[in-house]
Write an enzyme that holds these catalytic residues in place. Structure first.
Site, short mmCIF file in Angstrom:
data_model
loop_
_atom_site.label_atom_id
_atom_site.label_comp_id
_atom_site.label_asym_id
_atom_site.label_seq_id
_atom_site.Cartn_x
_atom_site.Cartn_y
_atom_site.Cartn_z
N GLU A 29 0.84 -1.20 0.00
CA GLU A 29 0.00 0.00 0.00
C GLU A 29 0.88 1.25 0.00
OE1 GLU A 29 -2.23 -0.85 3.54
OE2 GLU A 29 -3.01 -2.70 2.67
N LEU A 58 -5.91 -1.81 -0.86
CA LEU A 58 -5.83 -1.99 0.59
C LEU A 58 -6.31 -3.38 0.94
CD1 LEU A 58 -7.16 1.45 1.64
CD2 LEU A 58 -5.35 0.28 2.87
N GLU A 60 -4.51 -6.73 2.81
CA GLU A 60 -3.32 -7.40 3.33
C GLU A 60 -3.28 -8.89 2.96
OE1 GLU A 60 -5.01 -5.15 5.05
OE2 GLU A 60 -3.50 -3.59 5.23
N GLN A 82 1.92 -2.09 5.69
CA GLN A 82 2.17 -0.69 6.04
C GLN A 82 2.47 -0.49 7.53
OE1 GLN A 82 -0.90 2.50 5.17
NE2 GLN A 82 0.61 2.85 3.55
N PHE A 83 1.75 -1.21 8.37
CA PHE A 83 2.06 -1.28 9.81
C PHE A 83 1.84 -2.72 10.24
CE2 PHE A 83 1.08 3.14 9.13
CZ PHE A 83 2.02 3.82 9.90
N HIS A 129 -1.06 0.49 15.20
CA HIS A 129 0.12 0.83 14.40
C HIS A 129 1.41 0.42 15.10
CE1 HIS A 129 -2.75 3.37 12.33
NE2 HIS A 129 -1.85 3.77 11.46
#
Lengths: 328, 340
Positions: A29, A58, A60, A82-83, A129
């Site tokens: 992403e 988006l 995962e 991304q996190f 996050h």
């Protein structure tokens, strides 16, 4: 040698590996046009094109699941989550599929997949996050878990991860991206082997075993204790799987006292695995019960309280003092 | 129905090959079902009712280029990819790790238990083939139930975005174990879902191998032309058990099961080829004998295949971790003492 931040070191290494091996494909992403939300993939799309640096939807499970097919097709996938907290939305592909590709094909398929994901506290992120879930990942057979602690080893270990024929979770500490800097070799073949711990500071009285950003915390704790004449060693595990048992046992046996520092919740965290390994290998050399300085057994807190949750220099110093209080 | 002169359909040889493969699938599946009941093989999922879908699909493919991402029911009917598939699957059902290792050159992914997990794998394979300029498409088989998994939506969505050469073969056999399609979706058809992905959705009679062949031939042509994926909904009926651990009489109405069996695609296709002179009793007997010989041999070999007690340490990583090496040594030490 050039001074670079950790995120610059990662970016440089991705570019070097993409230039070295045209099978390497980076996707995730916002990794393309935006260069990653932390700029870890900055500029790669300009240099290597949209076919090799791909902005995905988006999704995962898609990001992790397509890595399986790409690897079987002969590519070297380097997906980004991304996190790390978002990996839960693809966890079945990670634990159930990527980790088992070699095993369930009984060796037909290599799985040279490197999954990069930032994690960790200290930067006031919203929920999910910052979670340190490395212990959950290390409990999945078939995954390697690599946790660099600075710019230099991020570069060397990332190159090794991408070249490794097995899946590697490469977990990058958010707090270290720009605050940690090292002189980096300009050598494009700078590779540090996986599965080797590093003594980043030597000492005799107590050893702090840490990984990722907690290595930096441990270093500062060691400096503080040195002012009182206490000699503190710091061992950077660098990879949890494979675990460098020999280096761990060697330094713990020599110091006799050990503190394990980690960001994850204490119960069933990887720190417990480290302590169990120490007890198996160093029991008769221990002069005090090992101490763990961990996150607490609560979900990662909202920003106002996170400094009390993530082990601080003060908490690690206090942990060292607890093990030093025990008479030999 | 067709003749050799009709270039748009399968050749007569292919039609006979399709029927042989369907007959073999039913025999393999039935034999493995019975061997599970005898305690010789493990839990299995019969292919009964899905034969025409798998066979019609694979005869529209080029096995040297095109990849199959099966779930756990298709293996019996993958004869177009060679007898090695059933030999490996017999090993799988015997609990042997080599059962998941289709040798290099055989473009079949291992049996997938986690439903729909193979769908993004197929998209990844198609993406990789496309990026490397290699010929071939990837076909993902999954059921009406698996279509409710997020993996299907994530994978189908992205495949359409990048125009990946994929065929999504959604086998709607009416039941996800005990859950009917009416509890799975409110959409009029599963094929309708393709509209939201921006790809064609085609509904086909999954009991008619020629109809499936035609649809997959078109989907494959579209995929290799760079026009992107197709969602195919092949409608059929499960003819019996979900797996050997299932009792369908608890949830499928007796009359529905009887109606499905009356429209069984395997004897149905045999009768169809009979009626145009492409099949006869002799060919039927030969096909059955050949299939029985293959499965006899596959099961005998599977049950006799040696397996080292420490084999599960192999292929976790290319090189074992130091700890795994210690664990393996301990296992072998205990094994030698008879205490493992």
């Amino acid at each position: 040698m050039t001074m670079r931040t950790m995120v610059e070191a990662i970016n440089l290494t991705l570019a070097r590996e993409m230039a070295r091996d045209d099978r390497v494909i980076v996707f995730g992403e916002d990794v393309g046009l935006n260069g990653g939300v932390f700029r870890a993939t900055d500029g790669l799309i300009d240099r290597f094109g949209r076919d090799r640096v791909v902005d995905t939807p988006l999704a995962e499970a898609l990001i992790l699941g397509t890595a399986v097919g790409l690897a079987a097709a002969g590519m070297v996938p380097v997906p980004e989550i991304q996190f790390l907290g978002f990996s839960y939305q693809g966890f079945h592909q990670l634990a159930g599929q990527i980790a088992r590709l070699r095993y369930r094909s009984n060796g037909r398929f290599d799985a040279p997949i490197t999954i990069r994901a930032p994690f960790g506290g200290g930067v006031r992120t919203p929920e999910l996050h910052s979670e340190a879930i490395e212990g959950q990942l290390a409990n999945i057979p078939g995954l390697k878990v690599v946790m660099p602690s600075g710019a230099r080893n991020a570069a060397g270990l990332l190159a090794a991860a991408i070249r490794d024929p097995d899946p590697v979770l490469f977990l990058e500490p958010l707090r270290g991206y720009r605050s940690l800097r090292d002189d980096l070799p300009d050598d494009t073949e700078f590779v540090e082997p996986l599965g080797r711990a590093e003594v980043v500071r030597d000492g005799d009285d107590v050893v702090i075993v840490a990984w990722s950003y907690q290595v930096e915390v441990a270093r500062r704790a060691a400096e503080e204790l040195a002012e009182d004449g206490i000699s503190v060693a710091v061992l950077d595990l660098r990879s949890l799987v494979p675990l460098d048992i020999d280096s761990l046992a060697s330094i713990v046996s020599r110091c006799g006292r050990v503190v394990v520092a980690e960001e994850a919740p204490q119960t069933a965290g990887f720190g417990g695995e480290v302590v169990a390994t120490i007890v198996e290998h160093c029991f008769y050399d221990l002069e005090a019960p090992p101490q763990r300085v961990s996150g607490y057994d609560v979900p990662f807190p909202m920003a106002q309280l996170e400094d009390r949750y993530v082990p601080s220099v003060g908490r690690v110093v206090a942990g060292c003092r607890r093990v030093l209080e025990v008479a030999p | 129905m067709t003749s050799a002169a009709d270039q748009r359909g399968p050749s007569d040889d292919d039609l006979r090959g399709m029927l042989r493969t369907m007959i073999a699938a039913r025999i393999y599946s039935t034999r493995c079902f019975n061997l599970q009941r005898q305690g010789r093989l493990g839990t299995m999922a019969p292919v009964d009712g899905n034969e025409a879908v798998v066979v019609g699909t694979t005869y529209a493919l080029q096995p040297e280029h095109d990849w199959i991402f099966p779930q756990y029911r298709e293996q019996y009917a993958l004869g177009r990819y060679g007898d090695e598939v059933i030999r490996r699957h017999a090993l799988y059902l015997a609990g042997h790790p080599e059962g998941s290792n289709y040798p290099a050159g055989l473009n079949v992914f291992p049996c997938q238990i986690s439903l729909a997990a193979q769908v993004p794998h197929a998209v990844g394979m198609a993406w990789g083939l496309m990026r490397q300029g290699l010929p071939g498409v990837a076909v993902a088989f999954f059921g009406d139930g698996a279509s409710s998994e997020g993996d299907f939506y994530e994978a189908a969505n992205f495949a359409a975005v990048i125009k990946a050469p994929v065929v999504f073969m959604l086998v709607n056999n009416g039941w996800a174990i005990s859950t009917p399609t009416s509890m799975q979706t409110a959409a009029a058809t599963f094929a309708d879902k393709a509209a939201a992905f921006g790809m064609p959705g085609v509904r086909v009679d999954g009991r008619d191998p020629i109809a499936v062949w035609e649809v997959v031939t078109a989907a494959r042509a579209r995929a290799v032309a760079g026009e992107g994926p197709t969602l195919v909904e092949a409608v059929t009926h499960r003819l019996g058990h979900h797996t050997t651990a299932d009792d369908p009489t608890r949830y499928i109405p007796v009359e529905q099961l009887a109606a499905a069996r009356a429209a069984d695609p395997v004897p149905g296709f045999a009768a169809q080829l009979h009626s145009v002179g492409l099949w006869d009793d002799e060919l039927q007997a030969e096909a059955e004998a050949a299939a029985n010989a293959v499965i006899d041999d596959a099961v005998d070999q599977a049950l006799a295949r040696p397996l080292a007690p420490d084999a599960f340490f192999d292929h976790v990583f290319a090189q074992p971790t130091p700890r795994m090496t210690q664990q393996r040594a301990l296992l072998l030490e205990l094994e030698a003492e008879g205490r493992s």
